[in-house]
Motif scaffolding. Structure first.
Motif, PDB file in Angstrom:
ATOM      1  N   HIS A 115       0.818  -1.227   0.000  1.00  0.00           N
ATOM      2  CA  HIS A 115       0.000   0.000   0.000  1.00  0.00           C
ATOM      3  C   HIS A 115       0.853   1.280   0.000  1.00  0.00           C
ATOM      4  CE1 HIS A 115      -3.541   2.450   0.837  1.00  0.00           C
ATOM      5  NE2 HIS A 115      -2.870   3.037   1.797  1.00  0.00           N
ATOM      6  N   HIS A 119       1.327   4.469  -2.522  1.00  0.00           N
ATOM      7  CA  HIS A 119       1.259   5.906  -2.240  1.00  0.00           C
ATOM      8  C   HIS A 119       2.456   6.626  -2.890  1.00  0.00           C
ATOM      9  CE1 HIS A 119      -2.184   6.781   0.238  1.00  0.00           C
ATOM     10  NE2 HIS A 119      -1.934   5.808   1.091  1.00  0.00           N
ATOM     11  N   GLY A 141      -2.584   8.183   7.283  1.00  0.00           N
ATOM     12  CA  GLY A 141      -3.267   7.979   8.553  1.00  0.00           C
ATOM     13  C   GLY A 141      -2.554   6.963   9.433  1.00  0.00           C
ATOM     14  N   GLY A 142      -1.863   6.020   8.813  1.00  0.00           N
ATOM     15  CA  GLY A 142      -1.209   4.966   9.589  1.00  0.00           C
ATOM     16  C   GLY A 142       0.306   5.016   9.523  1.00  0.00           C
ATOM     17  N   GLY A 167      -1.078  11.646  10.177  1.00  0.00           N
ATOM     18  CA  GLY A 167      -2.526  11.715   9.933  1.00  0.00           C
ATOM     19  C   GLY A 167      -3.317  11.389  11.195  1.00  0.00           C
ATOM     20  N   ASP A 171      -6.119  13.561  13.119  1.00  0.00           N
ATOM     21  CA  ASP A 171      -7.456  13.036  13.449  1.00  0.00           C
ATOM     22  C   ASP A 171      -7.750  13.174  14.945  1.00  0.00           C
ATOM     23  OD1 ASP A 171      -7.882  12.404  10.795  1.00  0.00           O
ATOM     24  OD2 ASP A 171      -7.137  10.354  10.986  1.00  0.00           O
ATOM     25  N   GLY A 184      -8.001  15.533   9.228  1.00  0.00           N
ATOM     26  CA  GLY A 184      -7.014  16.222   8.387  1.00  0.00           C
ATOM     27  C   GLY A 184      -7.595  17.357   7.565  1.00  0.00           C
ATOM     28  N   ASP A 188      -7.036  21.399   8.155  1.00  0.00           N
ATOM     29  CA  ASP A 188      -6.467  22.119   7.006  1.00  0.00           C
ATOM     30  C   ASP A 188      -7.306  23.377   6.716  1.00  0.00           C
ATOM     31  OD1 ASP A 188      -5.189  22.788   4.653  1.00  0.00           O
ATOM     32  OD2 ASP A 188      -5.542  20.892   3.627  1.00  0.00           O
ATOM     33  N   GLY A 274      -2.263  10.470   2.478  1.00  0.00           N
ATOM     34  CA  GLY A 274      -3.398  11.372   2.699  1.00  0.00           C
ATOM     35  C   GLY A 274      -3.008  12.755   3.172  1.00  0.00           C
ATOM     36  N   SER A 277      -2.047  15.816   0.934  1.00  0.00           N
ATOM     37  CA  SER A 277      -2.993  16.732   0.287  1.00  0.00           C
ATOM     38  C   SER A 277      -3.167  18.010   1.108  1.00  0.00           C
ATOM     39  CB  SER A 277      -4.351  16.050   0.057  1.00  0.00           C
ATOM     40  OG  SER A 277      -4.849  15.533   1.268  1.00  0.00           O
ATOM     41  N   ASN A 278      -2.523  18.090   2.272  1.00  0.00           N
ATOM     42  CA  ASN A 278      -2.604  19.295   3.110  1.00  0.00           C
ATOM     43  C   ASN A 278      -1.964  20.490   2.395  1.00  0.00           C
ATOM     44  OD1 ASN A 278      -1.334  21.184   5.294  1.00  0.00           O
ATOM     45  ND2 ASN A 278      -3.002  20.115   6.319  1.00  0.00           N
ATOM     46  N   THR A 305      -4.905  10.653  -1.177  1.00  0.00           N
ATOM     47  CA  THR A 305      -5.682   9.760  -0.306  1.00  0.00           C
ATOM     48  C   THR A 305      -5.856   8.429  -1.043  1.00  0.00           C
ATOM     49  OG1 THR A 305      -7.579  10.993  -1.136  1.00  0.00           O
ATOM     50  CG2 THR A 305      -6.894  11.483   1.092  1.00  0.00           C
ATOM     51  N   ASP A 306      -6.362   7.422  -0.310  1.00  0.00           N
ATOM     52  CA  ASP A 306      -6.375   6.067  -0.870  1.00  0.00           C
ATOM     53  C   ASP A 306      -7.124   5.988  -2.202  1.00  0.00           C
ATOM     54  OD1 ASP A 306      -4.870   5.275   1.226  1.00  0.00           O
ATOM     55  OD2 ASP A 306      -6.482   4.243   2.304  1.00  0.00           O
TER      56      ASP A 306
HETATM   57  O1  KG4 Z   1      -3.452   7.761   2.861  1.00  0.00           O
HETATM   58  P1  KG4 Z   1      -4.755   7.819   3.519  1.00  0.00           P
HETATM   59  O2  KG4 Z   1      -5.981   8.104   2.689  1.00  0.00           O
HETATM   60  O3  KG4 Z   1      -5.055   6.490   4.289  1.00  0.00           O
HETATM   61  C1  KG4 Z   1      -4.043   5.751   4.912  1.00  0.00           C
HETATM   62  O4  KG4 Z   1      -3.359   4.983   4.208  1.00  0.00           O
HETATM   63  O5  KG4 Z   1      -3.898   5.968   6.131  1.00  0.00           O
HETATM   64  O6  KG4 Z   1      -4.627   8.910   4.692  1.00  0.00           O
HETATM   65  C2  KG4 Z   1      -5.677   9.250   5.514  1.00  0.00           C
HETATM   66  C3  KG4 Z   1      -5.182  10.307   6.479  1.00  0.00           C
HETATM   67  C4  KG4 Z   1      -6.194  10.656   7.565  1.00  0.00           C
HETATM   68  O7  KG4 Z   1      -5.526  10.651   8.808  1.00  0.00           O
HETATM   69  C5  KG4 Z   1      -6.631  12.063   7.178  1.00  0.00           C
HETATM   70  O8  KG4 Z   1      -7.026  12.865   8.277  1.00  0.00           O
HETATM   71  C6  KG4 Z   1      -5.370  12.615   6.531  1.00  0.00           C
HETATM   72  O9  KG4 Z   1      -4.874  11.527   5.782  1.00  0.00           O
HETATM   73  N1  KG4 Z   1      -5.661  13.732   5.620  1.00  0.00           N
HETATM   74  C7  KG4 Z   1      -5.181  14.986   5.821  1.00  0.00           C
HETATM   75  C8  KG4 Z   1      -5.728  15.790   4.783  1.00  0.00           C
HETATM   76  N2  KG4 Z   1      -6.508  15.003   4.002  1.00  0.00           N
HETATM   77  C9  KG4 Z   1      -6.447  13.736   4.528  1.00  0.00           C
HETATM   78  N3  KG4 Z   1      -4.370  15.480   6.760  1.00  0.00           N
HETATM   79  C10 KG4 Z   1      -4.067  16.799   6.709  1.00  0.00           C
HETATM   80  N4  KG4 Z   1      -4.569  17.626   5.766  1.00  0.00           N
HETATM   81  C11 KG4 Z   1      -5.383  17.183   4.794  1.00  0.00           C
HETATM   82  N5  KG4 Z   1      -5.857  18.026   3.863  1.00  0.00           N
END
Ligand code: KG4
Ligand code: ZN
Length: 341
Positions: A115, A119, A141-142, A167, A171, A184, A188, A274, A277-278, A305-306
């Motif tokens: 995974h 990314h 997120g992880g 992430g 959260d 996130g 943002d 994820g 994208s901030n 994001t995923d």
């Molecule tokens: O990569 P992802 O979609 O899933 C994982 O593989 O974990 O990441 C999800 C994480 C979440 O913690 C979410 O709050 C964070 O990415 N996230 C952000 C933004 N968009 C998603 N964190 C900060 N700013 C953002 N704009």
């Protein structure tokens, strides 16, 4: 002329059920994402059992739609790529079982994809000039990793988080200030209305590895600050908290990535996951890279994001390098970067 290579990719490691068709690695023919966010919002986070059940319900439709949008039939597909780890085991299993069934029924090669390597590969989609070696800051997120991408299939982890992922910190802080899940994007947006210098939150240093991260102290500092305000009956300015917390995270992420790039003499820095994208993180990295003469790469938010397009890119490079998996491929919830099963 060489024949075009089409990959059907499947992603179901967390709370997005996704499928994509990719042409020759980097061209997106279709990218279908069914997000379960609305469903998990009710619980303030991803509920693994609910995620697995929803994946089962949606996955066939998502794959059909991806093939339809790409105007392709299974017969046109060269290989099936699927995320097999890391992630939630029940969620991963749905994608893996589906991919194995399709590979068997249609007699196509099966390629398991990591995974996080997916990314990282998301950066190849819109940056056609990007090739390894480069440095990649992976923030999801992880996971929070600083990775040296030596080749399409070779990775060296320079640093990682000792506790919370970036992430995850977003959260948790979002929940503490009443913004809900996922935090996130909400932090943002709210941070844009606040002053990032209003509250001096700590920047953690990890003693024995300058490239490692730690975010649990920052999270506690935010919680302490909120408690103190409540005790003193001082009104909390949530936008200032969001902006100051976000600045603390971004400051550490940017500093570590730039120090690593300079020390290792790497002139290309990418960001993935994820949190990539901030908007402020992207600005901060862009600005720091410009100052240091480093070329900065990032995917569009939809590929941060995923999604399955990124799994298709990574799957393509594995496939052309001769990687294929048997029908005994299993979900590996704690799969390490660069590990091959
Ligand atoms: O990569 P992802 O979609 O899933 C994982 O593989 O974990 O990441 C999800 C994480 C979440 O913690 C979410 O709050 C964070 O990415 N996230 C952000 C933004 N968009 C998603 N964190 C900060 N700013 C953002 N704009
Ligand atoms: Zn992810």
């Amino acid at each position: 002329m060489e024949k075009d290579v089409y990959i059907l990719a499947i992603e179901s490691s967390c709370d997005e059920t996704a499928a994509a068709v990719m042409k020759n690695g980097r061209e997106v023919c279709s990218n279908v994402i069914y997000s379960q966010i609305e469903l998990h919002k009710l619980y303030g986070g991803v509920v693994p059992e609910i995620a697995s059940r929803k994946h089962i319900e949606k996955i066939n439709y998502v794959i059909e739609e991806a093939l339809e949008k790409a105007n392709k039939k299974l017969a046109d597909i060269d290989a099936i790529a699927v995320t097999y780890g890391p992630g939630l085991v029940g969620a991963l299993l749905v994608g893996v079982a589906e991919a194995k069934a399709i590979a068997y029924a249609a007699n196509k090669p099966l390629v398991g994809v990591h995974h996080i390597e997916g990314h990282i590969a998301a950066n190849y989609i819109e940056n056609l000039d990007l090739e390894p070696p480069f440095l990649c800051l992976v923030v999801s997120g992880g996971h929070t990793h600083l990775v040296k991408v030596e080749d399409y299939d070779r990775f060296e982890i320079l640093g990682k988080t000792r506790d919370d992922a970036a992430g995850e910190a977003f959260d948790k802080v979002a929940r503490a200030i009443g913004l809900g899940y996922p935090g996130g994007p909400k932090i943002d947006a709210l941070a844009k209305e606040g002053d990032k210098n209003a509250i001096a939150f700590p920047r953690a240093k990890v003693d024995d590895n300058p490239y490692d991260f730690s975010f649990s102290g920052l999270k506690s500092a935010v919680l302490n600050y909120l408690n103190q305000c409540e005790m003193k009956q001082v009104e909390i300015n949530r936008a200032d908290v969001a902006a100051s917390f976000q600045y603390a995270v971004i400051d550490v992420l940017t500093t570590h990535a730039i120090v690593a790039a300079k020390e290792l003499g790497i002139e290309k820095l990418a960001v993935a996951g994820g949190v990539a994208s901030n908007s402020s993180l992207r600005e901060s990295l862009q600005e720091a890279c410009e100052k240091e003469g480093i070329q900065f790469y990032h995917p569009s938010p939809i590929y941060c994001t995923d999604n399955a397009a990124m799994i298709g890119v990574a799957g393509y490079y594995s496939y052309i390098n001769g990687v294929s998996h048997g029908l005994d491929l299993n979900a590996v919830p704690n799969l390490k970067i660069g590990q091959r099963m």
